[in-house]
Scaffold this active site. Structure first.
Site, short mmCIF file in Angstrom:
data_model
loop_
_atom_site.label_atom_id
_atom_site.label_comp_id
_atom_site.label_asym_id
_atom_site.label_seq_id
_atom_site.Cartn_x
_atom_site.Cartn_y
_atom_site.Cartn_z
N LYS A 51 31.48 48.12 42.64
CA LYS A 51 30.79 48.78 41.53
C LYS A 51 29.60 47.94 41.03
CE LYS A 51 33.41 52.47 41.31
NZ LYS A 51 34.31 52.22 42.45
C1 PLP Z 1 35.44 58.29 40.85
C2 PLP Z 1 36.35 57.11 40.81
N1 PLP Z 1 37.48 57.18 40.08
C3 PLP Z 1 38.34 56.14 40.01
C4 PLP Z 1 38.10 54.96 40.67
C5 PLP Z 1 39.16 53.91 40.61
O1 PLP Z 1 38.73 52.68 40.20
P1 PLP Z 1 39.43 51.34 40.75
O2 PLP Z 1 39.06 51.18 42.19
O3 PLP Z 1 38.86 50.29 39.87
O4 PLP Z 1 40.91 51.49 40.55
C6 PLP Z 1 36.92 54.83 41.43
C7 PLP Z 1 36.52 53.58 42.11
O5 PLP Z 1 37.11 52.98 42.96
C8 PLP Z 1 36.05 55.93 41.52
O6 PLP Z 1 34.94 55.87 42.27
#
Ligand code: PLP
Ligand code: PLP
Lengths: 390, 390
Positions: free
Chosen positions: B217
């Site tokens: 990110k």
């Molecule tokens: C649209 C979306 N929702 C949720 C997530 C979940 O985040 P994380 O990977 O930090 O758990 C992500 C990223 O990975 C995402 O792109």
């Protein structure tokens, strides 16, 4: 009545006079921590991709002697996955001690299953296996290789022994009992990294076990945990489930089951790698500190320091002072007086069956658990307090 | 047919010739990261206690303009808690785009609820609100201020808009629709830190939203996430739930509901604090990079770079090349050819309704989603590729 002045004097003998706080348990980062963490920052690999995770898993496996270790982001997540791997399903019951940290009960709840609280023994604070046998004989029947709770009609799928404060319970007896009643064992070894049962590291008496590397544990990664596994296929499954169940592919995103984002970031694993290098020394210090507590408190009437069971070598994660008789007001008074000398003590966790969300959960007679709640005080136990190294 | 050689040439014009890999998105730690992380190690506060967590939460709130931010260990955990805060219950349905990362669907499943997949629009890849209105009018009725799916009989409790690749959807239209159908909105702003909708940061159109600080990110903490909340009481609840629901007390351990160990370790928050300081600059760079992609690909027939909607300012988390017509084999061929020049591209996530565990979930017509799966390619988008700073 235990003499509080004598107890404070004993504490001071071990911990010295301090102008800084002496927490219950805190880490020191005086090894390769900075070097490894800096390496992560320099390489840009702080996240899930990176070699410290793999190295950390290998080091945990080597140290514990368990064939596979899967690093995850904390002990709670590790327990949750252990339960899923043991096929604990919605509406099952899982036997757990009422005397434990709340994560043990919550992990059962995350699976839609019910914790079923069992009694502990004063000699090691873990499960009282004799009482458990009597209880199970009364309330459970085995049908088609499944243990059924006659009172609730639900299946009792598993049992989670917790090695409280690092003291291993008598696992061979538990294994016999579990076999008889067709219960899967999941060892909650969150507090017992560095504790050995009959020469073997805790975690080996079951197919799956968990560790915690929370900030108050012997080894910390900030927040972290691990799943210990014997079977290769199960280990692969655990890795898959904890990394969003993504099928390995260079650029495609395809996930073949409900997965979790439970992976440990590389930067936290780097911290863990450095800590593990110093683990044998830390355990030695902690055992030395325990010995000192045992010595200075040996003269005090009405209380004693908890010692490791004969069959075990404990990491003495937290040293515990046990009063001969329940005395809540002594405990509170002692904790308050000690804090004036900068010593941070703690009582036991509120027994699980007394927490609002678990008050109506099934349970056996918990007289000893409730007694111990009013008898046990944890003492500062950081490895560097042992006086062996600064 | 899109000309692959022209596409590769365009990529090279932006990314240059490289002997090192150019990942899809990678962080650089050239600010105060070292200093803050070292400070954690020196102080011993790497874990949940420590001031970087509080500072990080404050900085997120300041930047996004949302009153409260609760740091948690990843975006998935943040989403899970958002759904619990929105009272999503077992057997509810939650509307989510089929075109999203799997975490959006999994978080719904963790609550025992059912994802219900909806269609996206090619102009921003987010929810197609016109089609959604038509669909809901057909299949849903509102009874006692609850939206009921006539086909399944289940309550549709909430909707999760996802700002795909950082491009905000038209939130005021969604708000009208959600109000009409009595749906709670939970904004999945995981990809849109630094993206603004009509001058206001994403997350504001709902009472609760989530961010992700995963390694890929714009801002990374190794692994991390945040819950953005408007209401103070709800924010307190979120903090409580994500820190094992322990009642604050100096030495007692009493937990008053089912809680989670979702807190972000201090060492990860330290990393985040340093990154946030550079966020405005990183967004500027990313927007510059997006402009360059738009320029060099403008001459190419049959494909174009996705641009932010007129009402929004996007962080351009991932730049997307969109083919005019579906062409799976071009996508695969292009990805494979680009990797020979060290450029790492990626296709879209497999649409959720095609994953085995969600194949029988309720869904509307998803023709556009399935088309886009065969039309979109993500291009390397790290902030330092913008050429503004090294
Ligand atoms: C649209 C979306 N929702 C949720 C997530 C979940 O985040 P994380 O990977 O930090 O758990 C992500 C990223 O990975 C995402 O792109
Ligand atoms: C017995 C026990 N089980 C589980 C856990 C959970 O571990 P964590 O805090 O890493 O989630 C802990 C430690 O906190 C613990 O002491």
């Amino acid at each position: 009545m235990v003499n509080i002045e004598q107890c404070l004097a004993a504490l001071t003998q071990v911990l010295g006079e301090n102008d800084k706080d002496v927490p219950l348990h805190e880490p020191k980062f005086n090894g390769n921590e900075w070097q490894y963490v800096k390496d992560c920052l320099d390489s840009g690999w702080v996240s899930s991709v990176g070699e410290y995770v793999t190295l950390f898993e290998q080091k945990i496996a080597d140290y514990t002697g368990m064939p596979y270790a899967i690093a995850v982001m904390n002990g709670t997540a590790a327990l949750h996955v252990c339960l899923l791997l043991a096929d604990v399903a919605r509406e099952d019951e899982v036997l757990i001690p009422s005397l434990t940290f709340v994560a043990t009960a919550n992990a059962v709840t995350y699976c839609g299953a019910h914790p079923h609280f069992i009694e502990c023994h004063e000699s090691h604070l873990g499960i009282d296996l004799d009482k458990l046998r009597t209880y199970l004989t009364q309330i459970a029947i085995v049908k088609d290789k499944q243990c059924i709770n006659k009172l609730t009609g639900r299946r009792i799928k598993a049992i989670i022994p917790v090695h409280i404060f690092g003291h291993p319970i008598e696992m061979s007896l538990l294994q016999t009992l579990a076999q008889e009643f067709h219960l899967k064992i999941i060892e909650d070894a969150s507090e017992s990294l560095g504790s050995f049962y009959r020469g073997v590291h805790t975690g080996h008496a079951s197919d799956i076990a968990c560790l915690s590397f929370n900030g108050n544990k012997v080894v910390t990664t900030g927040g972290g945990g691990a799943i210990l596994i014997k079977d290769e296929a199960l280990a692969k499954k655990a890795k898959h489930m904890t990394t969003t169940a993504k099928r390995p592919h260079r650029y495609e995103f395809y996930h073949d089951e409900i997965g979790y984002n439970y992976r440990l970031p590389n930067i936290n694993a780097a911290l863990g790698c450095a800590q593990l290098e110093r683990l044998p020394q830390m355990i030695e210090n902690k055992r030395h500190l325990a010995k000192r507590y045992q010595d200075v408190f040996s003269d005090i009437q009405g209380a004693s320091i908890l010692q490791e069971p004969q069959y075990a070598k404990s990491n003495y994660w937290l040293n515990a002072l046990i009063l001969d008789k329940p005395d809540r007001s002594f405990i509170e008074h002692f904790i308050d007086s000690a804090v004036e000398r900068k010593y941070h003590l703690r009582g036991l966790w509120t027994p699980m069956d007394r927490l609002p969300m678990y008050q109506s959960s099934p349970k056996m007679d918990l007289t000893m658990t409730h007694q111990l709640f009013d008898r046990v005080i944890s003492l500062p136990s950081s490895p560097h307090l042992g006086g062996v190294y600064a």
